[in-house]
Design an enzyme around this catalytic site. Structure first.
Site, short mmCIF file in Angstrom:
data_model
loop_
_atom_site.label_atom_id
_atom_site.label_comp_id
_atom_site.label_asym_id
_atom_site.label_seq_id
_atom_site.Cartn_x
_atom_site.Cartn_y
_atom_site.Cartn_z
N ASP A 264 38.67 40.78 37.81
CA ASP A 264 37.69 41.42 36.93
C ASP A 264 37.33 42.84 37.36
O ASP A 264 36.38 43.42 36.84
CB ASP A 264 36.44 40.56 36.84
CG ASP A 264 35.76 40.34 38.18
OD1 ASP A 264 36.46 40.35 39.22
OD2 ASP A 264 34.53 40.15 38.21
N ASP B 151 36.05 44.19 40.15
CA ASP B 151 34.91 44.58 40.98
C ASP B 151 35.24 44.65 42.48
O ASP B 151 34.47 45.21 43.25
CB ASP B 151 33.68 43.69 40.72
CG ASP B 151 33.93 42.21 40.92
OD1 ASP B 151 35.09 41.83 41.21
OD2 ASP B 151 32.97 41.43 40.76
#
Ligand code: VG1
Ligand code: CO
Length: 578
Positions: free
Chosen positions: A330, A332
């Site tokens: 994702d 991050d």
């Protein structure tokens, strides 16, 4: 050394209370330059019809370190996701969503497309005014946080199981972030869990599936869905934080080679527009695995030395580039590598903090404060000390940094688990960390002529150790152990001094500051993952060259023997060593 440690160990419990307060995505990213021409706008004038669907509670919908993560097949059970989403609305005060705006996005993994429709319809059924959704349901976790903040939304959903593998037989996950862009606090996630145990009705709007494949706005009565470009808001923010001209100067040098591994995950949609189009990186060589895929190309999108194999092979092989980085499912997390050199995440955040003021415009007045999660090494503490700024230690999980940021006390923070970020948003941010490192290198090398030796990633790290000392750090992960034996091992460790249970893990702190920490992961979807964190400080520069595994061997041996890890789990080797 091992025996002196053994004699002087003081087990401490960590207590939170003691703390201060797909291919298509890449193509669409490229296509965004033409996006204004394809904006749709339509509306169905009739009032929205809401259906009430009877449902029953499902066991086990408690969120972990970061949202609810389970196998896709679990989420595909009837009403499983719908129950959790409805329980979430039942937990929020109506003024936080009725007539309001929520953001929706995810990492492009399998089941996101179905989930996006389910979530959109339940949001409409509960009175949400508008959903801002990334095209094809794609938004990285940091981009969701950025969009929530920029567009002053009431919150947002992230459809991702982050670094966990994806595809029909693997994992899916969901997370809710609040209006500051920050992961919902435990007070909310506990209420959601409570409500999943008593849920009896799902409210959903009777509307057709929304076309998420092209930009535009579509309305059904008072409910609107706007499909937004997943990259534009995020790029704008990065351009405000960093000096893109400075970085471009470095990336376009003929004597500097850069490579970014998107691991077939969400940053594939961001890497090309940012690193290649904006910053001039080589379009052929610089992006690895840049096409997002629903199953991450059968990979495990976790940017570490074990799972980012291709990047590690490139960076440790002959003719390696000067700089390598990877990000997770994702977007991050980040891993930073120099030529044949690994920057441990605990060092990375400390090095970024120490150089931020000089190299990054966003921090031109210096960071306000620094923070790390409990198992992260103390390297950052030393930087805070030297910069004379407040320092905070929080439990594992990014949700614990947000309040400090909102209070204006924290600018830069990190976790040993490849998470680094700042108060530009309320999530850790993989591409931000890469741009931070590139800024540091660009700043250090800006006056270097072609042909002169450049300051390398390794030089920056070694200089840092020479100034602050080196916190040797390593983490051993034993993935998918049998839950019962993992729990027994933790109980056994607690018995070492008879202390009480704490969900943050158990730490042994030695009189010289060395630490051994044992924790059970809160992000897995099968069995138990045991994490062992080992840290030891060394001020003597003549010992900084040592390999971390060698420097830490006595402590590692001690950790394995006091925990009886092998006896309990039958494992003689960790799955991942960081
Ligand atoms: C892990 C990391 C933790 C991180 C969390 C979410 O949690 O250790 O530092 O915040 O993942 O990151 P655990 O409970 O498995 O140790 V991500 O990129 O998976 O959202
Ligand atoms: Co992640």
């Amino acid at each position: 050394m091992a025996s002196s440690h053994a004699l002087r160990l003081h087990p401490l419990l960590f207590s939170a209370a003691a703390l201060p307060a797909p291919a298509t995505a890449a193509a669409s990213a490229r296509g965004r330059r033409y996006s204004l021409a394809v904006v749709r706008c339509s509306s169905a004038a009739q009032a929205l019809k809401i259906k009430s669907i009877p449902t029953k509670p499902v066991e086990g919908q408690k969120t972990g370190t970061s949202g609810l993560r389970k196998k896709v097949k679990v989420f595909q059970q009837e009403n499983y996701l719908a129950n959790w989403i409805q329980a979430l609305f039942n937990s929020l005060p109506p003024e936080d969503y009725v007539g309001g705006t929520l953001v929706l996005g995810g990492d492009g993994r399998y089941f996101n497309k179905d989930a996006a429709q389910i979530i959109t319809k339940i949001a409409a059924g509960n009175g949400v005014g508008k959903i801002l959704v990334g095209r094809n349901g794609v938004l990285s976790t940091p981009a969701v946080s950025a969009v929530i903040r920029k567009r002053q939304a009431n919150g947002g959903f992230i459809m991702s199981a982050s670094h966990n593998p994806g595809g029909p037989d693997n994992d899916w996950g969901i997370k809710f972030n609040y209006s500051s862009g920050q992961p919902a606090p435990e007070t909310i996630t506990d209420q959601i869990y409570g409500n999943t145990l008593s849920i009896s009705e799902i409210k959903t709007a009777d509307i057709p599936d929304v076309d998420l494949s092209s930009l535009g706005v579509v309305s059904y009565g008072d409910f609107t869905v706007e499909v937004i470009d997943p990259v534009l808001d995020y790029i704008e923010l990065m351009e405000n934080v960093f000096d893109f001209q400075l970085i471009k100067g470095l990336l376009s040098r003929p004597d500097f080679r850069f490579v970014f591994d998107a691991m077939h995950a969400v940053t594939g949609a961001y890497a090309d527009p940012i690193f290649v189009e904006k910053l001039g990186a080589d379009p052929v060589e610089s992006i690895l695995n840049g096409i997002p895929l629903e199953d991450f190309g059968h990979g495990h999108p976790d940017p570490n030395l074990t799972y980012a194999k291709e990047l590690v092979f490139t960076m440790f092989g002959s003719g390696a580039p000067d700089f390598g980085a990877a990000s997770d499912g994702d977007g991050d997390r980040n891993m930073i590598l120099g030529r044949r050199f690994f920057v441990t995440p605990s060092d990375s955040v400390a090095i970024i903090a120490a150089n931020a003021q000089a190299a990054i415009p966003y921090f031109q007045s210096g960071p306000k404060g620094l923070a790390r999660s409990m198992p992260t090494s103390g390297a950052l503490d030393r930087v805070a000390d030297k910069l004379n700024v407040p320092f905070f230690e929080v439990p594992t999980g990014w949700k614990f940094f947000g309040n400090l940021m909102d209070a204006g006390k924290l600018s830069i923070c990190g976790e040993e688990s490849f998470g680094t970020g700042s108060d530009h948003i309320r999530e850790k941010d993989g591409i931000w960390a890469v741009l931070a490192w590139l800024s540091i290198l660009a700043h250090r090398n800006k006056d270097k002529k072609v042909g002169e030796r450049l300051v390398s990633v390794e030089d920056v790290a070694r200089e840092h150790w020479a100034t602050y000392g080196r916190n040797f750090f390593s983490r051993y992960d034993y993935e998918e152990c049998e839950s019962e034996s993992a729990n027994k091992m933790m109980e056994h460790l607690r018995d070492v001094d008879g202390s009480a249970v704490s969900k943050q893990g158990l730490r042994f702190v030695f009189t010289d500051g060395s630490r051994i920490i044992f924790r059970l992961s809160g992000t897995g979807s099968a069995g138990a993952t045991i994490r062992v964190y080992i840290e030891q400080f060394e001020s003597d520069a003549s010992k900084h060259d040592l390999d971390a595994q060698i420097a830490l061997k006595p402590l590692i041996d001690l950790a394995l023997s006091i925990s009886k890890l092998k006896d309990f789990t039958g494992r003689d080797k960790p799955t991942v060593i960081t």
